[in-house]
Design an enzyme around this catalytic site. Sequence first.
Site, PDB file in Angstrom:
ATOM      1  N   GLU A  37       0.812  -1.220   0.000  1.00 53.16           N
ATOM      2  CA  GLU A  37       0.000   0.000   0.000  1.00 53.16           C
ATOM      3  C   GLU A  37       0.848   1.274   0.000  1.00 53.16           C
ATOM      4  O   GLU A  37       0.845   2.062   0.955  1.00 53.16           O
ATOM      5  CB  GLU A  37      -0.962  -0.039   1.193  1.00 53.16           C
ATOM      6  CG  GLU A  37      -1.913  -1.228   1.091  1.00 53.16           C
ATOM      7  CD  GLU A  37      -2.963  -1.271   2.181  1.00 53.16           C
ATOM      8  OE1 GLU A  37      -2.866  -0.497   3.163  1.00 53.16           O
ATOM      9  OE2 GLU A  37      -3.900  -2.084   2.049  1.00 53.16           O
ATOM     10  N   GLU A  82      -4.595  -8.456  -0.731  1.00 53.53           N
ATOM     11  CA  GLU A  82      -5.002  -8.278   0.666  1.00 53.53           C
ATOM     12  C   GLU A  82      -6.381  -7.657   0.772  1.00 53.53           C
ATOM     13  O   GLU A  82      -6.669  -6.635   0.156  1.00 53.53           O
ATOM     14  CB  GLU A  82      -4.022  -7.370   1.427  1.00 53.53           C
ATOM     15  CG  GLU A  82      -4.450  -7.153   2.884  1.00 53.53           C
ATOM     16  CD  GLU A  82      -3.657  -6.075   3.607  1.00 53.53           C
ATOM     17  OE1 GLU A  82      -2.426  -6.056   3.466  1.00 53.53           O
ATOM     18  OE2 GLU A  82      -4.275  -5.253   4.299  1.00 53.53           O
TER      19      GLU A  82
END
Length: 216
Positions: A87, A175
């Site tokens: 991320e 994820e």
Amino acid sequence: TLLRIRVAADAAWRTIELAHARGARARGAQVIATPWSPPAEMKSNNSLIKGSLLPAAYAGYAKYLNEFANFMAAGGAPLYAISIQNEPDISVDYESCDWTPAQMLAFCRDYAGAITATKVIAPESFQFRRVMSDPLLNDAAAAENIDIIGGHIYGAGLSPYPLAVAKGKEVWMTEHLDLSTDWAGALATAKEIHDCLATANFSAYIWWYLRRFYGP
């Protein structure tokens, strides 16, 4: 069939993750690894939290990721792939590193080719933001150094990715989690898994983590 582990900077955590990975491999699963942060000394703020990777450390970071893949292989749990960053496009107060699209492009284009011990996943945006991944796909040199387009679906991103497919890349959802543990939450997760694989045509779906109070 897939286990995702953290690229840990310290030896103690590496030993733990290696044990997890060996257990997964023994059961027939493949293993991928994702870093939450480069080593602190490679970053602009000398911390594992926030900050960015120093341009002067790009070559060293590519070597660091390649060495982690070699460590896993030597320990009996070779990786299927390794990611550049978890991320990169959201700022948080835990272990992390901030990357702009331009920084991600520069690293993947000019340095990711040095990661030769395993396949490469990028950019793992928190919601498959294409401002992060389109530049990688549209640059021939960067695209050559990437094997899998990875991303998450926190708030957005659950849709087909024609450009990635056109460039010959698999698209992996690496994820997601939902804290709901009632029947409504369970059914929503089931539908989400179906939609990721059958509607968005992702080639993988990974829940983070499997064994927690909210895990399947």
